[in-house]
Motif scaffolding. Structure first.
Motif, PDB file in Angstrom:
ATOM      1  N   THR A 288      32.100 -42.721  25.596  1.00  0.00           N
ATOM      2  CA  THR A 288      33.097 -42.532  26.661  1.00  0.00           C
ATOM      3  C   THR A 288      33.420 -43.852  27.368  1.00  0.00           C
ATOM      4  OG1 THR A 288      31.487 -42.099  28.417  1.00  0.00           O
ATOM      5  CG2 THR A 288      32.172 -40.216  27.081  1.00  0.00           C
ATOM      6  N   GLY A 289      32.692 -44.936  27.025  1.00  0.00           N
ATOM      7  CA  GLY A 289      32.965 -46.240  27.647  1.00  0.00           C
ATOM      8  C   GLY A 289      31.686 -47.025  27.830  1.00  0.00           C
ATOM      9  N   GLU A 290      31.792 -48.351  27.990  1.00  0.00           N
ATOM     10  CA  GLU A 290      30.598 -49.179  28.093  1.00  0.00           C
ATOM     11  C   GLU A 290      29.823 -48.898  29.380  1.00  0.00           C
ATOM     12  OE1 GLU A 290      32.344 -53.131  27.732  1.00  0.00           O
ATOM     13  OE2 GLU A 290      32.381 -53.292  29.910  1.00  0.00           O
ATOM     14  N   ALA A 291      28.514 -49.235  29.365  1.00  0.00           N
ATOM     15  CA  ALA A 291      27.666 -48.966  30.525  1.00  0.00           C
ATOM     16  C   ALA A 291      26.504 -49.951  30.569  1.00  0.00           C
ATOM     17  CB  ALA A 291      27.128 -47.542  30.463  1.00  0.00           C
ATOM     18  N   SER A 292      26.022 -50.251  31.776  1.00  0.00           N
ATOM     19  CA  SER A 292      24.871 -51.152  31.930  1.00  0.00           C
ATOM     20  C   SER A 292      23.586 -50.366  31.670  1.00  0.00           C
ATOM     21  CB  SER A 292      24.844 -51.722  33.350  1.00  0.00           C
ATOM     22  OG  SER A 292      24.549 -50.683  34.249  1.00  0.00           O
ATOM     23  N   VAL A 293      22.456 -51.101  31.557  1.00  0.00           N
ATOM     24  CA  VAL A 293      21.168 -50.448  31.316  1.00  0.00           C
ATOM     25  C   VAL A 293      20.840 -49.483  32.461  1.00  0.00           C
ATOM     26  CG1 VAL A 293      18.690 -50.793  30.961  1.00  0.00           C
ATOM     27  CG2 VAL A 293      20.330 -52.418  29.977  1.00  0.00           C
ATOM     28  N   ALA A 294      21.095 -49.933  33.687  1.00  0.00           N
ATOM     29  CA  ALA A 294      20.813 -49.082  34.856  1.00  0.00           C
ATOM     30  C   ALA A 294      21.642 -47.809  34.807  1.00  0.00           C
ATOM     31  CB  ALA A 294      21.104 -49.860  36.138  1.00  0.00           C
ATOM     32  N   GLU A 295      22.895 -47.960  34.450  1.00  0.00           N
ATOM     33  CA  GLU A 295      23.782 -46.784  34.377  1.00  0.00           C
ATOM     34  C   GLU A 295      23.337 -45.822  33.271  1.00  0.00           C
ATOM     35  OE1 GLU A 295      27.857 -48.993  35.966  1.00  0.00           O
ATOM     36  OE2 GLU A 295      27.425 -48.897  33.823  1.00  0.00           O
ATOM     37  N   LEU A 296      22.815 -46.406  32.204  1.00  0.00           N
ATOM     38  CA  LEU A 296      22.363 -45.564  31.094  1.00  0.00           C
ATOM     39  C   LEU A 296      21.052 -44.853  31.437  1.00  0.00           C
ATOM     40  CD1 LEU A 296      23.169 -47.871  28.045  1.00  0.00           C
ATOM     41  CD2 LEU A 296      24.220 -45.662  28.560  1.00  0.00           C
ATOM     42  N   ALA A 297      20.178 -45.554  32.200  1.00  0.00           N
ATOM     43  CA  ALA A 297      18.866 -44.996  32.535  1.00  0.00           C
ATOM     44  C   ALA A 297      18.991 -43.799  33.482  1.00  0.00           C
ATOM     45  CB  ALA A 297      17.987 -46.072  33.161  1.00  0.00           C
ATOM     46  N   GLU A 298      19.985 -43.853  34.361  1.00  0.00           N
ATOM     47  CA  GLU A 298      20.135 -42.865  35.425  1.00  0.00           C
ATOM     48  C   GLU A 298      20.071 -41.399  34.970  1.00  0.00           C
ATOM     49  OE1 GLU A 298      22.778 -44.083  39.011  1.00  0.00           O
ATOM     50  OE2 GLU A 298      23.660 -42.303  38.057  1.00  0.00           O
ATOM     51  N   PRO A 299      20.969 -40.972  34.077  1.00  0.00           N
ATOM     52  CA  PRO A 299      20.970 -39.529  33.742  1.00  0.00           C
ATOM     53  C   PRO A 299      19.751 -39.071  32.943  1.00  0.00           C
ATOM     54  CG  PRO A 299      22.556 -40.709  32.369  1.00  0.00           C
ATOM     55  CD  PRO A 299      22.007 -41.702  33.346  1.00  0.00           C
ATOM     56  N   PHE A 300      18.950 -39.985  32.396  1.00  0.00           N
ATOM     57  CA  PHE A 300      17.872 -39.572  31.498  1.00  0.00           C
ATOM     58  C   PHE A 300      16.515 -39.425  32.179  1.00  0.00           C
ATOM     59  CE2 PHE A 300      20.929 -41.559  28.598  1.00  0.00           C
ATOM     60  CZ  PHE A 300      21.162 -40.460  27.802  1.00  0.00           C
ATOM     61  N   ASP A 301      16.430 -39.786  33.464  1.00  0.00           N
ATOM     62  CA  ASP A 301      15.156 -39.695  34.158  1.00  0.00           C
ATOM     63  C   ASP A 301      14.095 -40.494  33.395  1.00  0.00           C
ATOM     64  OD1 ASP A 301      13.507 -38.932  36.214  1.00  0.00           O
ATOM     65  OD2 ASP A 301      12.848 -37.077  35.216  1.00  0.00           O
TER      66      ASP A 301
ATOM     67  N   SER B 139      12.488 -44.682  32.744  1.00  0.00           N
ATOM     68  CA  SER B 139      12.450 -46.027  33.320  1.00  0.00           C
ATOM     69  C   SER B 139      13.408 -46.939  32.553  1.00  0.00           C
ATOM     70  CB  SER B 139      11.036 -46.588  33.247  1.00  0.00           C
ATOM     71  OG  SER B 139      10.690 -46.784  31.887  1.00  0.00           O
ATOM     72  N   GLN B 140      13.826 -48.015  33.192  1.00  0.00           N
ATOM     73  CA  GLN B 140      14.710 -48.956  32.497  1.00  0.00           C
ATOM     74  C   GLN B 140      14.055 -49.575  31.267  1.00  0.00           C
ATOM     75  OE1 GLN B 140      17.200 -51.700  34.569  1.00  0.00           O
ATOM     76  NE2 GLN B 140      17.684 -50.260  36.212  1.00  0.00           N
ATOM     77  N   PRO B 141      12.720 -49.928  31.350  1.00  0.00           N
ATOM     78  CA  PRO B 141      12.085 -50.468  30.126  1.00  0.00           C
ATOM     79  C   PRO B 141      12.115 -49.465  28.969  1.00  0.00           C
ATOM     80  CG  PRO B 141      10.703 -50.891  32.041  1.00  0.00           C
ATOM     81  CD  PRO B 141      11.819 -50.027  32.516  1.00  0.00           C
ATOM     82  N   ALA B 142      11.918 -48.172  29.279  1.00  0.00           N
ATOM     83  CA  ALA B 142      11.942 -47.151  28.215  1.00  0.00           C
ATOM     84  C   ALA B 142      13.328 -47.083  27.589  1.00  0.00           C
ATOM     85  CB  ALA B 142      11.546 -45.787  28.784  1.00  0.00           C
ATOM     86  N   ILE B 143      14.346 -47.112  28.431  1.00  0.00           N
ATOM     87  CA  ILE B 143      15.721 -47.101  27.920  1.00  0.00           C
ATOM     88  C   ILE B 143      15.997 -48.370  27.107  1.00  0.00           C
ATOM     89  CG2 ILE B 143      18.137 -47.361  28.677  1.00  0.00           C
ATOM     90  CD1 ILE B 143      17.269 -44.489  28.736  1.00  0.00           C
ATOM     91  N   SER B 144      15.483 -49.501  27.611  1.00  0.00           N
ATOM     92  CA  SER B 144      15.688 -50.780  26.906  1.00  0.00           C
ATOM     93  C   SER B 144      15.151 -50.728  25.479  1.00  0.00           C
ATOM     94  CB  SER B 144      15.034 -51.934  27.665  1.00  0.00           C
ATOM     95  OG  SER B 144      15.751 -52.171  28.858  1.00  0.00           O
TER      96      SER B 144
END
Lengths: 158, 133
Positions: B29-42, B44-49
């Motif tokens: 749906t469009g580009e997103a930062s790591v923080a924005e991606l981490a938000e809906p998944f509950d 941590s940012q390292p886990a998303i990274s």
């Protein structure tokens, strides 16, 4: 009546699974999947192909042989051996195309489950090697980028 | 560009995880930062990274140039290679199964006619039918 959805998933690197519901009891569906006079009426692939050869020796160790022909006279053949057979419920068979475009033998498992007169057929195609799967992939790797994009959501939510 | 075995393996491995599929759906749906991606998944940012690294190695996503956010974006080509393959199967088998539906309908009609014929031959029939007229 709307056609039931055909679900296609890739649970592992070498497997492809198709699932589809049919409005008939499983014994009847099994017949349609294994009796030559019925099989040759529907297992035709892309438009314009007929199935002049459809031999099925339905027993463990028995062989089957299919040949398709298109309007230009081009032929495509394949066959294999039944490895497991539980009537109206489960069928496992090897599958090998004459021109080996799938890169070798695949193993196809078909399972039928009936719920209140509706039969769910799931077919698992397992490629022998990564190369085999890639060969199958190259056959289908055409343009179609747009179409793929449309299917994106479907794949992602699978 | 021709897909290589290695690239396809990476694609399928990356797609095997539900979180990564959800990330791709979000990026579709469009580009997103790591923080924005981490938000809906509950998560941590390292886990998303970690998930993003897998997706990046598979060539499914890339990083934007914007210095601070480094937004991730979807790279459609590898996914298209994988979905083209599935698409080909789907088209052929949808056609096959539609014909199979018709064969099954015919078998059911035939079975019904056979049952009706037996009933007409004087086999036990439902009481309600017998009562009519």
């Amino acid at each position: 009546m709307k056609q039931p959805a055909l679900k296609v998933t890739t649970p592992s690197e070498r497997e492809l699974v198709m699932t589809r519901e049919f409005a008939a009891p499983r014994g009847m569906v099994f017949d349609a999947l294994t009796k030559p006079e019925l099989v040759r009426r529907w297992l035709l692939g892309p438009p314009g192909w007929t199935m002049p050869v459809c031999d099925i020796d339905l027993r463990v160790g028995g062989k089957y042989r299919y040949v398709w022909r298109n309007a230009d006279g081009r032929e495509m053949g394949m066959g294999g051996t039944f490895k497991e057979m539980v009537r109206a419920s489960r069928l496992v068979a090897t599958e090998s195309y004459d021109d080996h475009w799938t890169g070798g033998e695949t193993l196809v498992t078909t399972e039928l489950v009936e719920t209140r007169g509706t039969t769910t057929v799931s077919t698992t195609v397992r490629y022998a090697t990564r190369e085999a799967r890639d060969a199958a992939l190259k056959m289908g790797a055409t343009k179609g980028l747009e179409a793929s994009y449309v299917r994106l959501d479907e794949l992602l939510t699978a | 560009m021709k897909p290589t075995s290695y690239a396809l393996d990476a694609t399928f491995a990356a797609l095997a995880d539900p979180t990564r599929r959800a990330i791709l759906a979000r990026l579709a749906t469009g580009e997103a930062s790591v923080a924005e991606l981490a938000e809906p998944f509950d998560m941590s940012q390292p886990a998303i990274s970690k998930h993003l690294k897998v997706l990046e190695r598979a060539g499914l996503i890339s990083r934007g140039r914007e210095a601070q956010r480094r937004p991730r974006r979807l790279e459609p080509r590898p996914l298209a290679d994988a979905t083209d393959w599935i698409e080909r199967y789907r088209r052929i088998w949808e056609g096959n199964y539609k014909r199979l539906d018709a064969v099954l309908q015919e078998l059911k009609d035939k079975q019904r006619r056979t049952v009706d014929a037996l009933v007409d031959e004087g086999k036990p029939r439902p009481k309600q039918k017998r009562r009519t007229k």
